[in-house]
Write a protein that holds these residues in place. Structure first.
Motif, mmCIF file in Angstrom:
data_model
loop_
_atom_site.group_PDB
_atom_site.id
_atom_site.type_symbol
_atom_site.label_atom_id
_atom_site.label_comp_id
_atom_site.label_asym_id
_atom_site.label_seq_id
_atom_site.Cartn_x
_atom_site.Cartn_y
_atom_site.Cartn_z
ATOM 1 N N LYS A 55 1.040 8.740 2.156
ATOM 2 C CA LYS A 55 1.712 7.618 1.189
ATOM 3 C C LYS A 55 2.935 7.212 1.859
ATOM 4 O O LYS A 55 3.841 8.022 2.380
ATOM 5 N N THR A 56 3.226 6.073 1.464
ATOM 6 C CA THR A 56 4.709 5.426 2.067
ATOM 7 C C THR A 56 5.630 5.261 0.780
ATOM 8 O O THR A 56 5.424 4.579 -0.250
ATOM 9 N N GLU A 103 10.048 -3.783 -2.997
ATOM 10 C CA GLU A 103 9.021 -4.606 -2.414
ATOM 11 C C GLU A 103 10.081 -5.889 -1.818
ATOM 12 O O GLU A 103 9.640 -6.412 -0.771
ATOM 13 N N ARG A 104 11.244 -6.051 -2.296
ATOM 14 C CA ARG A 104 12.059 -7.051 -1.528
ATOM 15 C C ARG A 104 12.612 -6.529 -0.072
ATOM 16 O O ARG A 104 12.381 -7.365 0.882
ATOM 17 N N ARG A 105 12.724 -5.213 0.155
ATOM 18 C CA ARG A 105 13.097 -4.873 1.277
ATOM 19 C C ARG A 105 12.107 -4.725 2.298
ATOM 20 O O ARG A 105 12.297 -5.049 3.389
ATOM 21 N N THR A 106 10.676 -4.463 1.994
ATOM 22 C CA THR A 106 9.857 -4.192 2.803
ATOM 23 C C THR A 106 8.923 -5.383 3.089
ATOM 24 O O THR A 106 8.187 -5.604 4.111
ATOM 25 N N VAL A 109 3.728 -4.975 -1.509
ATOM 26 C CA VAL A 109 4.099 -4.723 -2.728
ATOM 27 C C VAL A 109 3.517 -3.105 -2.878
ATOM 28 O O VAL A 109 3.278 -2.446 -1.991
ATOM 29 N N VAL A 110 4.234 -2.666 -3.954
ATOM 30 C CA VAL A 110 4.071 -1.182 -4.255
ATOM 31 C C VAL A 110 2.540 -0.766 -4.394
ATOM 32 O O VAL A 110 1.939 -1.800 -4.952
ATOM 33 N N ARG A 142 -1.422 -3.552 2.267
ATOM 34 C CA ARG A 142 -1.933 -4.300 1.042
ATOM 35 C C ARG A 142 -2.667 -3.142 0.673
ATOM 36 O O ARG A 142 -3.274 -2.209 1.397
ATOM 37 N N ARG A 143 -3.040 -3.185 -0.594
ATOM 38 C CA ARG A 143 -3.987 -2.293 -1.540
ATOM 39 C C ARG A 143 -5.215 -2.532 -0.939
ATOM 40 O O ARG A 143 -5.736 -3.613 -0.866
ATOM 41 N N GLY A 144 -5.953 -1.334 -0.553
ATOM 42 C CA GLY A 144 -7.302 -1.351 -0.047
ATOM 43 C C GLY A 144 -7.554 -1.554 1.362
ATOM 44 O O GLY A 144 -8.532 -2.042 2.197
#
Length: 168
Positions: A55-56, A103-106, A109-110, A142-144
């Protein structure tokens, strides 16, 4: 593993891997919004050992009178040792970053933050357990969607410090 493997959505992470000519496998799965742990969900859905799924996490590291956002990449089977993370980044103290700031930096989305292809790259630390595996999986942006790649490529592309940053 194929040089470039499609099968998932194009993201800034896959764009960065393609540009660097790095071999990877795109690993998409059906994300369950009710999942308690995104990483453990990925391991189960993809049928891989959870010790290979990382995980990041974004952390804020205090240095002198200021602080900076940094990336910590740890196995989904455990948690981050904030004191060890601070030491890996040469800081005094580390705290989890504000999700909105992360989220802004990367630009992600979390729950889908990838260590690769971030809008503004940040100093990165990878837990040393990653080197025990031929390949590891990290979020693909992204999730998934995860990306499977060699840990050495992850270190090289993120210019990561390798250290024990997981909690026992």
């Amino acid at each position: 593993m194929a040089r470039k493997s499609r099968g998932g959505p194009g993201t800034p992470a896959t764009t960065a891997l393609d540009a660097a000519g790095v071999a990877y496998a795109a690993r998409a799965y059906e994300h369950d919004p009710a999942a308690h742990s995104y990483g453990l969900e990925a391991a189960e859905a993809l049928g891989v050992d959870p010790a290979r799924v990382f995980k990041t996490l974004m952390v804020e590291v205090a240095e002198g009178t200021g602080s900076r956002l940094c990336v910590a990449v740890v196995p989904v089977t455990g948690s981050l040792d904030l004191k060890a993370a601070a030491a890996a980044f040469g800081g005094k103290k580390a705290t989890m970053a504000d999700p909105a700031a992360a989220e802004r930096r990367t630009g992600y989305v979390v729950g889908g933050i990838s260590p690769l292809g971030q809008r503004q790259p940040s100093p990165t630390a990878l837990d040393d357990s990653a080197l025990e595996h031929g390949t590891v999986l990290v979020s693909g942006g992204r999730r998934g969607f995860d990306i499977e790649l060699a840990p050495a490529d992850l270190v090289r592309l993120t210019e990561a410090v390798v250290a024990r940053i997981r909690a026992d």
